[in-house]
Write a protein that holds these residues in place. Structure first.
Motif, short mmCIF file in Angstrom:
data_model
loop_
_atom_site.label_atom_id
_atom_site.label_comp_id
_atom_site.label_asym_id
_atom_site.label_seq_id
_atom_site.Cartn_x
_atom_site.Cartn_y
_atom_site.Cartn_z
N LEU A 160 0.87 -1.17 0.00
CA LEU A 160 0.00 0.00 0.00
C LEU A 160 0.90 1.22 0.00
CD1 LEU A 160 -2.75 1.39 0.22
CD2 LEU A 160 -2.64 1.03 2.70
N ARG A 200 1.19 5.02 0.06
CA ARG A 200 0.38 6.17 0.42
C ARG A 200 1.09 7.45 0.06
NH1 ARG A 200 -4.92 5.50 1.94
NH2 ARG A 200 -4.63 7.71 2.16
N HIS A 202 -6.38 8.34 6.49
CA HIS A 202 -7.16 7.10 6.32
C HIS A 202 -6.30 5.88 6.07
CE1 HIS A 202 -10.45 9.91 6.17
NE2 HIS A 202 -9.96 10.48 5.08
N VAL A 203 -5.07 5.89 6.53
CA VAL A 203 -4.18 4.75 6.32
C VAL A 203 -4.71 3.51 7.02
CG1 VAL A 203 -1.87 3.84 6.78
CG2 VAL A 203 -2.13 6.15 5.90
N THR A 225 -7.69 2.71 7.86
CA THR A 225 -8.88 2.21 7.17
C THR A 225 -8.49 1.37 5.95
OG1 THR A 225 -10.13 4.13 7.90
CG2 THR A 225 -11.03 2.90 6.04
N GLY A 226 -7.54 1.86 5.17
CA GLY A 226 -7.09 1.14 3.99
C GLY A 226 -6.42 -0.19 4.33
N ALA A 236 -9.16 -2.64 5.56
CA ALA A 236 -10.02 -3.08 4.45
C ALA A 236 -9.32 -4.16 3.63
CB ALA A 236 -10.39 -1.89 3.57
N ALA A 237 -8.04 -3.97 3.35
CA ALA A 237 -7.29 -4.98 2.59
C ALA A 237 -7.15 -6.26 3.40
CB ALA A 237 -5.92 -4.43 2.21
N TRP A 242 0.88 1.49 12.91
CA TRP A 242 0.75 0.92 11.56
C TRP A 242 1.65 -0.30 11.41
CZ3 TRP A 242 1.19 6.37 9.05
CH2 TRP A 242 -0.05 7.02 9.15
N LEU A 297 -1.04 -1.00 -4.53
CA LEU A 297 -2.13 -0.03 -4.53
C LEU A 297 -1.56 1.33 -4.17
CD1 LEU A 297 -5.17 0.72 -4.55
CD2 LEU A 297 -5.20 0.14 -2.11
N ALA A 310 -2.52 5.10 -3.19
CA ALA A 310 -3.67 5.84 -2.70
C ALA A 310 -3.20 7.14 -2.05
CB ALA A 310 -4.44 5.00 -1.71
N PRO A 311 -3.85 8.23 -2.27
CA PRO A 311 -4.85 8.40 -3.32
C PRO A 311 -4.17 8.33 -4.69
CG PRO A 311 -4.38 10.51 -2.29
CD PRO A 311 -3.62 9.46 -1.52
#
Length: 94
Positions: free
Chosen positions: A13, A15, A20-21, A23-24, A27-28, A60, A88, A90-91
């Motif tokens: 991920l 970033r 919103h780290v 949350t991401g 979710a993954a 994290w 991924l 993000a954003p």
């Protein structure tokens, strides 16, 4: 964690902004991914100076397992992150 023995795929991920780290990541993980977090240098600076500071980075890391990368490594250096099955950003870049 030994990712070579884990059947779940690994997602890096990346970033570009540090909002919103958590949350991401969650979710993954809820979808069966192991997550390795990479922050851009600017997102890392924002996290440390404006958001939760080093405690947030520690949270994290505790959530994901691997260290949170925020600097670039040289090609000759070994990688502390597992090889990704997906990446991924993000954003997304505009």
């Amino acid at each position: 964690m030994d990712y070579s023995r884990d059947p779940n795929p690994v997602r890096h991920l990346l970033r570009r902004a540090a909002r919103h780290v958590t949350t991401g990541i969650k979710a993954a993980q809820a979808r069966g991914w192991n997550v390795a977090l990479v922050l851009t240098p600017a997102a890392h600076r924002w996290s440390v100076e404006e958001a939760g500071g080093e405690a947030e980075l520690d949270a994290w890391r505790d959530l994901t397992g691997p260290p949170v990368r925020h600097t670039y490594k040289l090609p000759s250096q070994s990688d502390v992150l597992p090889d990704p099955d997906a990446l991924l950003v993000a954003p997304p870049p505009r």
